[in-house]
Write a protein that holds these residues in place. Structure first.
Motif, PDB file in Angstrom:
ATOM      1  N   ALA A 295      24.939  -5.623  -6.201  1.00  0.00           N
ATOM      2  CA  ALA A 295      23.985  -4.530  -6.369  1.00  0.00           C
ATOM      3  C   ALA A 295      24.535  -3.215  -5.845  1.00  0.00           C
ATOM      4  O   ALA A 295      23.783  -2.283  -5.585  1.00  0.00           O
ATOM      5  CB  ALA A 295      22.671  -4.877  -5.663  1.00  0.00           C
ATOM      6  N   ASP A 296      25.839  -3.106  -5.692  1.00  0.00           N
ATOM      7  CA  ASP A 296      26.476  -1.880  -5.211  1.00  0.00           C
ATOM      8  C   ASP A 296      26.530  -0.876  -6.358  1.00  0.00           C
ATOM      9  O   ASP A 296      27.347  -1.001  -7.262  1.00  0.00           O
ATOM     10  CB  ASP A 296      27.884  -2.196  -4.705  1.00  0.00           C
ATOM     11  CG  ASP A 296      28.556  -0.996  -4.060  1.00  0.00           C
ATOM     12  OD1 ASP A 296      28.033   0.129  -4.191  1.00  0.00           O
ATOM     13  OD2 ASP A 296      29.605  -1.189  -3.428  1.00  0.00           O
ATOM     14  N   VAL A 297      25.658   0.121  -6.312  1.00  0.00           N
ATOM     15  CA  VAL A 297      25.597   1.087  -7.407  1.00  0.00           C
ATOM     16  C   VAL A 297      26.575   2.235  -7.216  1.00  0.00           C
ATOM     17  O   VAL A 297      26.828   2.992  -8.137  1.00  0.00           O
ATOM     18  CB  VAL A 297      24.172   1.659  -7.594  1.00  0.00           C
ATOM     19  CG1 VAL A 297      23.208   0.564  -7.980  1.00  0.00           C
ATOM     20  CG2 VAL A 297      23.715   2.392  -6.358  1.00  0.00           C
ATOM     21  N   TYR A 298      27.127   2.371  -6.033  1.00  0.00           N
ATOM     22  CA  TYR A 298      27.990   3.514  -5.759  1.00  0.00           C
ATOM     23  C   TYR A 298      29.459   3.229  -6.007  1.00  0.00           C
ATOM     24  O   TYR A 298      30.251   4.138  -6.180  1.00  0.00           O
ATOM     25  CB  TYR A 298      27.773   3.998  -4.323  1.00  0.00           C
ATOM     26  CG  TYR A 298      26.355   4.448  -4.109  1.00  0.00           C
ATOM     27  CD1 TYR A 298      25.867   5.585  -4.733  1.00  0.00           C
ATOM     28  CD2 TYR A 298      25.489   3.699  -3.327  1.00  0.00           C
ATOM     29  CE1 TYR A 298      24.551   5.984  -4.578  1.00  0.00           C
ATOM     30  CE2 TYR A 298      24.173   4.102  -3.155  1.00  0.00           C
ATOM     31  CZ  TYR A 298      23.720   5.238  -3.777  1.00  0.00           C
ATOM     32  OH  TYR A 298      22.427   5.630  -3.615  1.00  0.00           O
ATOM     33  N   GLY A 299      29.849   1.987  -6.000  1.00  0.00           N
ATOM     34  CA  GLY A 299      31.248   1.657  -6.249  1.00  0.00           C
ATOM     35  C   GLY A 299      31.417   0.168  -6.436  1.00  0.00           C
ATOM     36  O   GLY A 299      32.023  -0.507  -5.619  1.00  0.00           O
ATOM     37  N   PRO A 300      30.852  -0.380  -7.507  1.00  0.00           N
ATOM     38  CA  PRO A 300      30.929  -1.828  -7.706  1.00  0.00           C
ATOM     39  C   PRO A 300      32.375  -2.273  -7.931  1.00  0.00           C
ATOM     40  O   PRO A 300      33.025  -1.860  -8.875  1.00  0.00           O
ATOM     41  CB  PRO A 300      30.068  -2.073  -8.943  1.00  0.00           C
ATOM     42  CG  PRO A 300      29.954  -0.754  -9.612  1.00  0.00           C
ATOM     43  CD  PRO A 300      30.149   0.298  -8.584  1.00  0.00           C
ATOM     44  N   SER A 301      32.892  -3.096  -7.024  1.00  0.00           N
ATOM     45  CA  SER A 301      34.287  -3.548  -7.117  1.00  0.00           C
ATOM     46  C   SER A 301      34.403  -5.030  -7.437  1.00  0.00           C
ATOM     47  O   SER A 301      35.489  -5.517  -7.741  1.00  0.00           O
ATOM     48  CB  SER A 301      35.013  -3.256  -5.804  1.00  0.00           C
ATOM     49  OG  SER A 301      34.360  -3.915  -4.731  1.00  0.00           O
TER      50      SER A 301
ATOM     51  N   LYS B  24      27.335   0.427   6.554  1.00  0.00           N
ATOM     52  CA  LYS B  24      28.549   1.251   6.512  1.00  0.00           C
ATOM     53  C   LYS B  24      29.403   0.836   5.321  1.00  0.00           C
ATOM     54  O   LYS B  24      29.498  -0.322   4.987  1.00  0.00           O
ATOM     55  CB  LYS B  24      29.337   1.052   7.802  1.00  0.00           C
ATOM     56  CG  LYS B  24      30.601   1.875   7.894  1.00  0.00           C
ATOM     57  CD  LYS B  24      31.160   1.800   9.277  1.00  0.00           C
ATOM     58  CE  LYS B  24      32.482   2.524   9.434  1.00  0.00           C
ATOM     59  NZ  LYS B  24      32.864   3.478   8.456  1.00  0.00           N
ATOM     60  N   GLY B  25      30.028   1.789   4.713  1.00  0.00           N
ATOM     61  CA  GLY B  25      30.905   1.497   3.590  1.00  0.00           C
ATOM     62  C   GLY B  25      32.322   1.203   4.046  1.00  0.00           C
ATOM     63  O   GLY B  25      32.736   1.575   5.149  1.00  0.00           O
ATOM     64  N   GLY B  26      33.064   0.508   3.202  1.00  0.00           N
ATOM     65  CA  GLY B  26      34.477   0.270   3.474  1.00  0.00           C
ATOM     66  C   GLY B  26      34.774  -0.755   4.539  1.00  0.00           C
ATOM     67  O   GLY B  26      35.848  -0.726   5.148  1.00  0.00           O
ATOM     68  N   VAL B  27      33.837  -1.677   4.784  1.00  0.00           N
ATOM     69  CA  VAL B  27      34.062  -2.675   5.830  1.00  0.00           C
ATOM     70  C   VAL B  27      34.411  -4.058   5.275  1.00  0.00           C
ATOM     71  O   VAL B  27      34.581  -4.998   6.031  1.00  0.00           O
ATOM     72  CB  VAL B  27      32.842  -2.791   6.791  1.00  0.00           C
ATOM     73  CG1 VAL B  27      32.644  -1.500   7.550  1.00  0.00           C
ATOM     74  CG2 VAL B  27      31.583  -3.162   6.037  1.00  0.00           C
ATOM     75  N   GLY B  28      34.512  -4.187   3.961  1.00  0.00           N
ATOM     76  CA  GLY B  28      34.932  -5.443   3.365  1.00  0.00           C
ATOM     77  C   GLY B  28      33.821  -6.349   2.882  1.00  0.00           C
ATOM     78  O   GLY B  28      34.020  -7.552   2.730  1.00  0.00           O
ATOM     79  N   LYS B  29      32.643  -5.782   2.606  1.00  0.00           N
ATOM     80  CA  LYS B  29      31.521  -6.602   2.136  1.00  0.00           C
ATOM     81  C   LYS B  29      31.859  -7.314   0.838  1.00  0.00           C
ATOM     82  O   LYS B  29      31.590  -8.504   0.682  1.00  0.00           O
ATOM     83  CB  LYS B  29      30.272  -5.736   1.943  1.00  0.00           C
ATOM     84  CG  LYS B  29      29.733  -5.106   3.206  1.00  0.00           C
ATOM     85  CD  LYS B  29      28.546  -4.210   2.940  1.00  0.00           C
ATOM     86  CE  LYS B  29      28.884  -2.988   2.137  1.00  0.00           C
ATOM     87  NZ  LYS B  29      29.720  -1.989   2.794  1.00  0.00           N
ATOM     88  N   SER B  30      32.448  -6.606  -0.103  1.00  0.00           N
ATOM     89  CA  SER B  30      32.782  -7.215  -1.392  1.00  0.00           C
ATOM     90  C   SER B  30      33.838  -8.295  -1.231  1.00  0.00           C
ATOM     91  O   SER B  30      33.752  -9.358  -1.854  1.00  0.00           O
ATOM     92  CB  SER B  30      33.266  -6.144  -2.376  1.00  0.00           C
ATOM     93  OG  SER B  30      32.236  -5.241  -2.650  1.00  0.00           O
ATOM     94  N   THR B  31      34.824  -8.049  -0.394  1.00  0.00           N
ATOM     95  CA  THR B  31      35.879  -9.039  -0.153  1.00  0.00           C
ATOM     96  C   THR B  31      35.302 -10.300   0.468  1.00  0.00           C
ATOM     97  O   THR B  31      35.595 -11.419   0.031  1.00  0.00           O
ATOM     98  CB  THR B  31      36.967  -8.454   0.763  1.00  0.00           C
ATOM     99  OG1 THR B  31      37.484  -7.267   0.154  1.00  0.00           O
ATOM    100  CG2 THR B  31      38.087  -9.443   0.998  1.00  0.00           C
ATOM    101  N   VAL B  32      34.452 -10.146   1.466  1.00  0.00           N
ATOM    102  CA  VAL B  32      33.811 -11.299   2.109  1.00  0.00           C
ATOM    103  C   VAL B  32      32.948 -12.045   1.105  1.00  0.00           C
ATOM    104  O   VAL B  32      32.970 -13.280   1.034  1.00  0.00           O
ATOM    105  CB  VAL B  32      32.976 -10.851   3.330  1.00  0.00           C
ATOM    106  CG1 VAL B  32      32.065 -11.966   3.832  1.00  0.00           C
ATOM    107  CG2 VAL B  32      33.887 -10.364   4.445  1.00  0.00           C
TER     108      VAL B  32
END
Length: 135
Positions: free
Chosen positions: A72-78, A42-50
């Motif tokens: 490896a997030d190709v849709y919205g690398p933050s 699921k998107g928007g759950v804080g994977k990048s933040t974690v």
């Protein structure tokens, strides 16, 4: 040490085998001892933040530890924004991309390969090929 204790201590061989079912075969990565994966369907759950917080904590807790992060997030690398990184990776003499570094964390991201405002439309095989090339 803490992560290894949380992730890799199975009580029985049977538990370890059950946990490994369906996982891809492990290929050794030269110079890499442990890998932690942060993922979700699921998107928007804080994977990048974690992910960034784990990398920063690991670096802060063990000054001798070398920490790298592959986004490896190709849709919205933050992650480049979170680590205050921008620019394009340089190439080594072996034509391998060299990660950008900030806060003591080596980082490679799909965000380095495209402009921040560009839309990315990639299909599965294209994504897999990009991740392989980044190694």
């Amino acid at each position: 040490r803490v992560l290894r204790g949380l992730l890799g201590n199975w009580k029985t061989k049977e538990q370890a085998q059950k946990a490994a079912r369906g996982l891809p075969r492990r290929w050794p990565i030269p110079g890499v001892k442990d890998i932690v994966v942060v993922a979700s369907g699921k998107g928007g759950v804080g994977k990048s933040t974690v992910t960034v917080n784990l990398a920063l904590a690991a670096t802060a807790l063990n000054k001798g530890l070398s920490v790298g992060l592959l986004d490896a997030d190709v849709y919205g690398p933050s992650i480049p924004r979170m680590l205050n990184l921008s620019g394009r990776p340089e190439l080594s003499n072996q034509d391998k991309m060299l990660p950008l570094v900030n806060y003591g964390i080596k980082c490679m991201s799909m965000g380095f390969l495209v402009e921040e405002k560009d839309a990315i439309v990639w299909r599965g095989l294209m994504v897999g090929g990009r991740v392989s090339y980044a190694q």
